[in-house]
Design an enzyme around this catalytic site. Structure first.
Site, PDB file in Angstrom:
ATOM      1  N   GLU A 205       0.831  -1.206   0.000  1.00  0.00           N
ATOM      2  CA  GLU A 205       0.000   0.000   0.000  1.00  0.00           C
ATOM      3  C   GLU A 205       0.863   1.253   0.000  1.00  0.00           C
ATOM      4  O   GLU A 205       1.900   1.301   0.667  1.00  0.00           O
ATOM      5  CB  GLU A 205      -0.908   0.050   1.238  1.00  0.00           C
ATOM      6  CG  GLU A 205      -2.090  -0.877   1.176  1.00  0.00           C
ATOM      7  CD  GLU A 205      -3.088  -0.637   2.306  1.00  0.00           C
ATOM      8  OE1 GLU A 205      -4.143  -1.293   2.294  1.00  0.00           O
ATOM      9  OE2 GLU A 205      -2.829   0.208   3.195  1.00  0.00           O
ATOM     10  N   ASN A 329       3.776 -13.913  12.838  1.00  0.00           N
ATOM     11  CA  ASN A 329       3.640 -15.360  13.073  1.00  0.00           C
ATOM     12  C   ASN A 329       5.022 -15.947  13.319  1.00  0.00           C
ATOM     13  O   ASN A 329       5.768 -16.181  12.363  1.00  0.00           O
ATOM     14  CB  ASN A 329       3.017 -16.062  11.853  1.00  0.00           C
ATOM     15  CG  ASN A 329       1.557 -15.740  11.652  1.00  0.00           C
ATOM     16  OD1 ASN A 329       0.894 -15.237  12.551  1.00  0.00           O
ATOM     17  ND2 ASN A 329       1.037 -16.035  10.478  1.00  0.00           N
ATOM     18  N   GLY A 377      -1.244  -3.216  10.380  1.00  0.00           N
ATOM     19  CA  GLY A 377      -1.947  -3.001   9.126  1.00  0.00           C
ATOM     20  C   GLY A 377      -3.449  -3.051   9.330  1.00  0.00           C
ATOM     21  O   GLY A 377      -3.967  -3.919  10.037  1.00  0.00           O
ATOM     22  N   THR A 379      -7.419  -2.959   7.391  1.00  0.00           N
ATOM     23  CA  THR A 379      -8.010  -3.721   6.301  1.00  0.00           C
ATOM     24  C   THR A 379      -7.934  -2.905   5.023  1.00  0.00           C
ATOM     25  O   THR A 379      -7.605  -1.722   5.044  1.00  0.00           O
ATOM     26  CB  THR A 379      -9.474  -4.045   6.613  1.00  0.00           C
ATOM     27  OG1 THR A 379     -10.208  -2.820   6.739  1.00  0.00           O
ATOM     28  CG2 THR A 379      -9.589  -4.803   7.910  1.00  0.00           C
ATOM     29  N   MET A 380      -8.225  -3.535   3.909  1.00  0.00           N
ATOM     30  CA  MET A 380      -8.157  -2.864   2.614  1.00  0.00           C
ATOM     31  C   MET A 380      -9.061  -1.627   2.611  1.00  0.00           C
ATOM     32  O   MET A 380     -10.271  -1.730   2.767  1.00  0.00           O
ATOM     33  CB  MET A 380      -8.596  -3.828   1.516  1.00  0.00           C
ATOM     34  CG  MET A 380      -8.440  -3.297   0.108  1.00  0.00           C
ATOM     35  SD  MET A 380      -8.869  -4.567  -1.105  1.00  0.00           S
ATOM     36  CE  MET A 380     -10.592  -4.850  -0.686  1.00  0.00           C
ATOM     37  N   HIS A 403      -2.005  -7.330  16.001  1.00  0.00           N
ATOM     38  CA  HIS A 403      -1.322  -7.313  14.699  1.00  0.00           C
ATOM     39  C   HIS A 403      -2.167  -6.713  13.593  1.00  0.00           C
ATOM     40  O   HIS A 403      -1.663  -6.453  12.502  1.00  0.00           O
ATOM     41  CB  HIS A 403      -0.868  -8.721  14.318  1.00  0.00           C
ATOM     42  CG  HIS A 403      -1.881  -9.533  13.562  1.00  0.00           C
ATOM     43  ND1 HIS A 403      -3.138  -9.825  14.052  1.00  0.00           N
ATOM     44  CD2 HIS A 403      -1.821 -10.124  12.341  1.00  0.00           C
ATOM     45  CE1 HIS A 403      -3.796 -10.558  13.177  1.00  0.00           C
ATOM     46  NE2 HIS A 403      -3.027 -10.756  12.130  1.00  0.00           N
ATOM     47  N   GLY A 404      -3.445  -6.505  13.818  1.00  0.00           N
ATOM     48  CA  GLY A 404      -4.311  -5.949  12.774  1.00  0.00           C
ATOM     49  C   GLY A 404      -5.720  -5.795  13.281  1.00  0.00           C
ATOM     50  O   GLY A 404      -5.943  -5.625  14.480  1.00  0.00           O
ATOM     51  N   ALA A 405      -6.680  -5.882  12.372  1.00  0.00           N
ATOM     52  CA  ALA A 405      -8.076  -5.714  12.762  1.00  0.00           C
ATOM     53  C   ALA A 405      -8.681  -7.018  13.269  1.00  0.00           C
ATOM     54  O   ALA A 405      -9.450  -7.027  14.225  1.00  0.00           O
ATOM     55  CB  ALA A 405      -8.888  -5.185  11.578  1.00  0.00           C
ATOM     56  N   GLY A 406      -8.354  -8.123  12.632  1.00  0.00           N
ATOM     57  CA  GLY A 406      -8.948  -9.408  13.004  1.00  0.00           C
ATOM     58  C   GLY A 406     -10.266  -9.625  12.283  1.00  0.00           C
ATOM     59  O   GLY A 406     -11.104  -8.729  12.207  1.00  0.00           O
TER      60      GLY A 406
END
EC number: 6.5.1.8
Length: 480
Positions: A205, A329, A377, A379-380, A403-406
């Site tokens: 991105e 991970n 990060g 989501t898109m 680590h992100g939104a889930g």
């Protein structure tokens, strides 16, 4: 359970977890999800594994996965002969991770047709999609070297800058790696995939700094100006890592029978850390992690090349320096204080991020005063964040955060409920240039498929396990 299971959530995120548990008990979840039990039960199952210490921890972006839930953190005492290592606690995409590259460009520099030109240049230079071949030539000798040496191989070959490794977790190389423990089949898959993005939630991105929360920390990272252009890369070890995990799971089935390891979920297949199977998986997993760092380094090389093509400037003239690179991970040997005693632990982080505090010896010198950068990060089409680690996080979560939104919807649910044309049109309406190899798959990565990343970040902030530094907004998305 040998230890408690602790979940970091707010009220809204808790509702989603409880609903998942309720739906499963009532038998109403889609058939596509039936292989995974609810995240709450998975976190509890992990708490029963041999050698686990303190707690099975789940971050705010937690959702069900293979064995361990995604968002799980669990540490095992290396001095306990019963302690285990579990591929399900790392995941199939070993060292799936994120890196952030800054620039001295501003949003005005990439307006209109320039934005589309940049998106096209990235899409042209970076191979994306399922099963795509690599943009970086790699012989079997090269592969063995990079599996052992990580980012140093990329530097030697001219695909990374010397300084890049200083801003990678573990300096871009796991010293526990042994290429001889990686199967021929895994190596065959990796040979063709170096420098590729892949599919699913992986992306490159172009982002701009949207909000600065911690001016001092942002300035030290070189990303303290609103409107500043950055590049975020999210990918991992591709088919090589997947094969390493698959190979290990097969071997560990026999090891569990031999060593009489009794589990409440077969997907938690594991081996004693000290066993031959445990040592060989750690060595192979570490090699796959090195592959992932080199893969992200090669994609960085291709991204720098794309920017140079569009702006007709050298990448260093555009200040395209690496801010940091983090794993999502991984299982690593680390030192932590447990009940007032320093212990050597094997910390599994699956869908969670290391977040070390200021003054920790394992973070770069230039970040010692602020703590380790943590890249989250979104989501898109939604925002991403840069955080830093805290002392409280070090004490409570083994220096870990989200680590992100889930995911909120399964991939199957997303395909049923969402229309890919509507998703793409919404991105365009928001001024986001989009290049995607498989348009019909974008529904799986639509914002509606995920939890609210702002809720996740704020939960970590309130809990004190990480602190916000910068929010980033996407202006171009490249996906498989």
């Amino acid at each position: 359970m040998k230890v408690p299971a602790e979940i970091f959530v707010n009220n809204d995120l808790q509702t989603l977890l409880v609903q998942e548990l309720h739906d499963t008990c009532c038998g109403s979840r889609e058939e596509a999800d039936s292989a995974f039990i609810p995240a709450l039960r998975q976190a509890a199952n992990v708490a029963a594994l041999p050698g686990i210490v303190k707690a099975s921890l789940a971050m705010p972006d937690v959702h069900s996965g293979y064995g361990f839930c995604i968002g799980n953190v669990a540490a095992f005492d290396m001095d306990d002969p019963q302690a285990v290592i579990s591929p399900g606690g790392v995941g199939f995409d070993i060292n799936c991770g994120v890196r952030l590259i800054r620039t001295n460009l501003t949003e005005k520099d990439v307006e209109g047709s320039v934005r589309e030109e940049l998106a096209e240049a990235l899409f042209r230079n970076i191979p994306v999609g399922v099963g795509v071949s690599g943009g970086i030539p790699c012989s079997i000798d090269d592969l063995d070297q990079l599996l052992r040496n990580g980012v140093d191989w990329a530097i030697e070959k001219g695909y990374a800058w010397e300084e890049d490794k200083d801003h990678c977790e573990e300096n871009g190389c796991m010293e526990t790696a042994d290429p001889n423990c990686v199967s021929k089949r895994a190596k065959k898959r990796g040979l063709k995939q170096l420098g590729t993005l892949g599919a699913g939630n992986h992306y490159t991105e172009i982002q701009v700094v949207d909000e600065v929360y911690n001016t001092e920390a942002a300035k030290i990272m070189g990303i303290g100006t609103v409107g500043q252009v950055c590049i975020m890369i999210h990918t991992g070890s591709r088919g090589l890592g997947h094969q390493v995990a698959t190979d290990a799971l097969q071997v560990m089935e026999e090891a569990m029978c031999r060593d009489a390891i009794d589990l409440n979920d077969r997907q938690l297949s594991c081996a004693r850390i000290s066993s031959k199977e445990g040592r060989e998986y750690l060595a192979a997993m570490s090699a796959a992690a090195n592959f992932a760092w080199v893969n992200r380094s090669c994609i960085t090389y291709l991204a720098r090349k794309a920017f140079s093509e569009v702006f007709q400037r050298e990448s260093d003239d555009m200040d395209m320096h690496l801010v940091y690179d983090v794993c999502h991970n991984i299982a690593k040997v680390e030192q932590h204080i447990v009940d007032g005693e320093q212990k050597t632990l094997l910390v599994h982080r699956k869908g969670s991020t290391r977040a070390y505090p200021p003054c920790h010896p394992d973070i770069p010198k230039d970040y010692q005063t602020i703590g380790q950068p943590v890249l989250i990060g979104g989501t898109m089409g939604t925002c991403s964040y840069v955080l830093v680690g805290t002392d409280k996080g070090m004490a409570e979560t083994f220096g870990s955060t989200c680590h992100g939104a889930g995911r909120a919807l399964s991939r199957n649910q997303s395909r049923i409920k969402l229309d890919h044309n509507q998703v793409l049109n919404k991105l365009k309406e928001d001024g986001i240039a989009i290049r995607v190899a498989s348009p019909k798959l974008v529904t799986e990565e639509a914002p509606e498929s995920y939890k609210n990343v702002c809720d996740v970040i704020e939960t970590c902030q309130v809990a004190g396990i990480s602190e916000k530094v910068v929010k980033l907004r996407p202006i171009a998305v490249i996906k498989g």
